[in-house]
Design an enzyme around this catalytic site. Structure first.
Site, PDB file in Angstrom:
ATOM      1  N   GLU A   1      -7.965  18.766 -39.624  1.00 51.23           N
ATOM      2  CA  GLU A   1      -8.502  19.793 -38.733  1.00 51.23           C
ATOM      3  C   GLU A   1      -9.006  19.134 -37.451  1.00 51.23           C
ATOM      4  O   GLU A   1      -9.559  18.040 -37.483  1.00 51.23           O
ATOM      5  CB  GLU A   1      -9.644  20.543 -39.436  1.00 51.23           C
ATOM      6  CG  GLU A   1     -10.225  21.702 -38.655  1.00 51.23           C
ATOM      7  CD  GLU A   1     -11.258  22.469 -39.476  1.00 51.23           C
ATOM      8  OE1 GLU A   1     -12.250  22.912 -38.879  1.00 51.23           O
ATOM      9  OE2 GLU A   1     -11.074  22.608 -40.709  1.00 51.23           O
TER      10      GLU A   1
ATOM     11  N   TRP B   1     -27.607  27.877 -39.363  1.00 50.07           N
ATOM     12  CA  TRP B   1     -27.564  26.539 -38.782  1.00 50.07           C
ATOM     13  C   TRP B   1     -27.160  26.480 -37.308  1.00 50.07           C
ATOM     14  O   TRP B   1     -27.441  25.491 -36.632  1.00 50.07           O
ATOM     15  CB  TRP B   1     -26.587  25.646 -39.560  1.00 50.07           C
ATOM     16  CG  TRP B   1     -25.161  26.120 -39.518  1.00 50.07           C
ATOM     17  CD1 TRP B   1     -24.558  26.978 -40.383  1.00 50.07           C
ATOM     18  CD2 TRP B   1     -24.160  25.771 -38.544  1.00 50.07           C
ATOM     19  NE1 TRP B   1     -23.249  27.192 -40.023  1.00 50.07           N
ATOM     20  CE2 TRP B   1     -22.978  26.460 -38.902  1.00 50.07           C
ATOM     21  CE3 TRP B   1     -24.145  24.942 -37.425  1.00 50.07           C
ATOM     22  CZ2 TRP B   1     -21.798  26.343 -38.167  1.00 50.07           C
ATOM     23  CZ3 TRP B   1     -22.973  24.827 -36.681  1.00 50.07           C
ATOM     24  CH2 TRP B   1     -21.813  25.526 -37.069  1.00 50.07           C
TER      25      TRP B   1
ATOM     26  N   HIS C   1     -19.252  21.811 -29.570  1.00 51.39           N
ATOM     27  CA  HIS C   1     -19.178  20.942 -30.745  1.00 51.39           C
ATOM     28  C   HIS C   1     -17.721  20.568 -31.003  1.00 51.39           C
ATOM     29  O   HIS C   1     -16.842  21.432 -31.019  1.00 51.39           O
ATOM     30  CB  HIS C   1     -19.762  21.701 -31.940  1.00 51.39           C
ATOM     31  CG  HIS C   1     -19.693  20.993 -33.244  1.00 51.39           C
ATOM     32  ND1 HIS C   1     -20.751  20.312 -33.784  1.00 51.39           N
ATOM     33  CD2 HIS C   1     -18.690  20.874 -34.158  1.00 51.39           C
ATOM     34  CE1 HIS C   1     -20.419  19.807 -34.968  1.00 51.39           C
ATOM     35  NE2 HIS C   1     -19.166  20.126 -35.211  1.00 51.39           N
TER      36      HIS C   1
ATOM     37  N   GLU D   1     -15.920  24.034 -31.395  1.00 50.69           N
ATOM     38  CA  GLU D   1     -16.810  25.105 -31.819  1.00 50.69           C
ATOM     39  C   GLU D   1     -17.874  25.291 -30.737  1.00 50.69           C
ATOM     40  O   GLU D   1     -18.399  24.315 -30.192  1.00 50.69           O
ATOM     41  CB  GLU D   1     -17.474  24.792 -33.156  1.00 50.69           C
ATOM     42  CG  GLU D   1     -16.501  24.752 -34.321  1.00 50.69           C
ATOM     43  CD  GLU D   1     -17.209  24.560 -35.664  1.00 50.69           C
ATOM     44  OE1 GLU D   1     -18.404  24.195 -35.660  1.00 50.69           O
ATOM     45  OE2 GLU D   1     -16.563  24.776 -36.700  1.00 50.69           O
TER      46      GLU D   1
ATOM     47  N   GLY E   1     -30.824  24.587 -35.171  1.00 50.56           N
ATOM     48  CA  GLY E   1     -30.951  24.263 -36.588  1.00 50.56           C
ATOM     49  C   GLY E   1     -31.229  25.451 -37.484  1.00 50.56           C
ATOM     50  O   GLY E   1     -31.694  25.282 -38.614  1.00 50.56           O
TER      51      GLY E   1
ATOM     52  N   ASP F   1     -11.315  20.341 -34.088  1.00 50.02           N
ATOM     53  CA  ASP F   1     -12.206  21.462 -33.767  1.00 50.02           C
ATOM     54  C   ASP F   1     -12.750  21.469 -32.357  1.00 50.02           C
ATOM     55  O   ASP F   1     -13.161  20.431 -31.819  1.00 50.02           O
ATOM     56  CB  ASP F   1     -13.458  21.424 -34.676  1.00 50.02           C
ATOM     57  CG  ASP F   1     -13.162  21.718 -36.119  1.00 50.02           C
ATOM     58  OD1 ASP F   1     -12.122  22.316 -36.410  1.00 50.02           O
ATOM     59  OD2 ASP F   1     -13.999  21.357 -36.959  1.00 50.02           O
TER      60      ASP F   1
END
Length: 289
Positions: free
Chosen positions: A100, A194, A117, A104, A198, A102
């Site tokens: 994968e 999350w 991200h 994000e 956080g 990513d």
């Protein structure tokens, strides 16, 4: 110093690879999750995906699998209070020990920046995160996000600028995706536990639906069903010859822009995270670009 232009970085099509230029979302993708939350433009080149509750969301998947190539699209992220939401753009194989790559986009409170991200999984192992604060407002206009995957390296681009490189060091025992065909995906979903600070800040569902916009998915890939013949053929098409991103690495100009972005806009790098006695992976001491 860093261009914020919206030009897509496209890899030239080799004779042995099949490319889809300016592919229509409607013609070349399926909505695999909550199709009622997706809306196509009349010509199929535009798309919105909506998140209406913590159990809804939306997921798009390309119809074809591929080995190597570049996938690009223009995205306009959820504006205003996007806390608790995640918008994604990524490639992934299917099944055990998956691969994968990513992008994000982690939402935030109004006035606070998104977190961009990135991560890569190979043979089922990820934990190679690198995060950035955008140097532009990703909700005010569409910006180009590109994943370039070749046998030699993976490069993440934003508006024609490389932000990260992950090189193939399988010969040194470091996992790298080379044999599992991937689909391209985009999604929006709730990750209140999350995603924002956080998990401290939850989604404000009174502001729903949260809507992300997409334009002009561009696929320059080598279609592959996973057979040995196409795996080897695609590796040959993308590993040699006139490909702009091949084993030669980045140009000096690209490298300079990337290093500037990493210096001033990178907020997390797994290679320098020593919390809980964590040790960086062996790839962290090897040249990546």
């Amino acid at each position: 110093m860093v261009s914020s232009g919206r030009a897509l970085l496209l890899v030239a099509v080799a004779a042995t690879a099949v490319g889809l230029a300016g592919a229509s979302f409607r013609d070349n993708c399926d909505i695999k999750w909550n199709p009622e939350n997706a809306a196509f433009s009349e010509d199929g080149h535009g798309l919105t995906m909506s998140l209406k509750s913590n159990s809804s969301g939306c997921l798009l998947q390309t119809k074809k699998q591929f080995i190597y190539g570049s996938v690009s699209t223009l995205i306009k992220l959820v504006p205003g209070n996007s806390a608790g939401t995640v918008t994604t753009y990524y490639t992934s194989s299917v099944g055990a020990d998956h691969d994968e790559i990513d992008f994000e986009f982690l939402g935030n409170e109004t006035g606070q920046p998104y977190t961009l991200h990135t991560n890569v999984f190979a043979d089922g192992v990820g934990k190679k995160e690198m995060q950035f604060v955008p140097w532009f407002d990703p909700t005010a206009d569409f910006h180009a996000y590109t994943i370039s995957w070749t046998p030699c390296m993976i490069v993440w681009y934003v508006d024609d600028v490389p932000i990260r490189v992950f090189r193939n060091y399988r010969d040194k025992g470091i996992a790298y995706p080379i044999k599992r065909p991937m689909f391209g995906y985009s999604s929006i979903w709730s990750a209140e536990d999350w995603a924002t600070q956080g998990g401290r800040v939850k989604a404000d569902w009174s502001k729903a639906p949260f809507v992300a916009g997409y334009r002009d998915m561009v696929l320059d890939v080598c279609p592959c069903d996973g057979s040995d013949s196409c795996v080897y053929g695609c590796a040959g098409a993308f590993g040699h010859g006139g490909r702009q991103q091949n084993c030669a690495g980045l140009t000096d100009e690209q490298r300079g822009k990337m290093l500037w972005l990493q210096k001033y806009h990178r907020i997390y790098d797994y290679c320098v995270d020593y919390r809980d006695n964590k040790k960086p992976g062996p790839e962290c001491s090897l040249p990546q670009y």
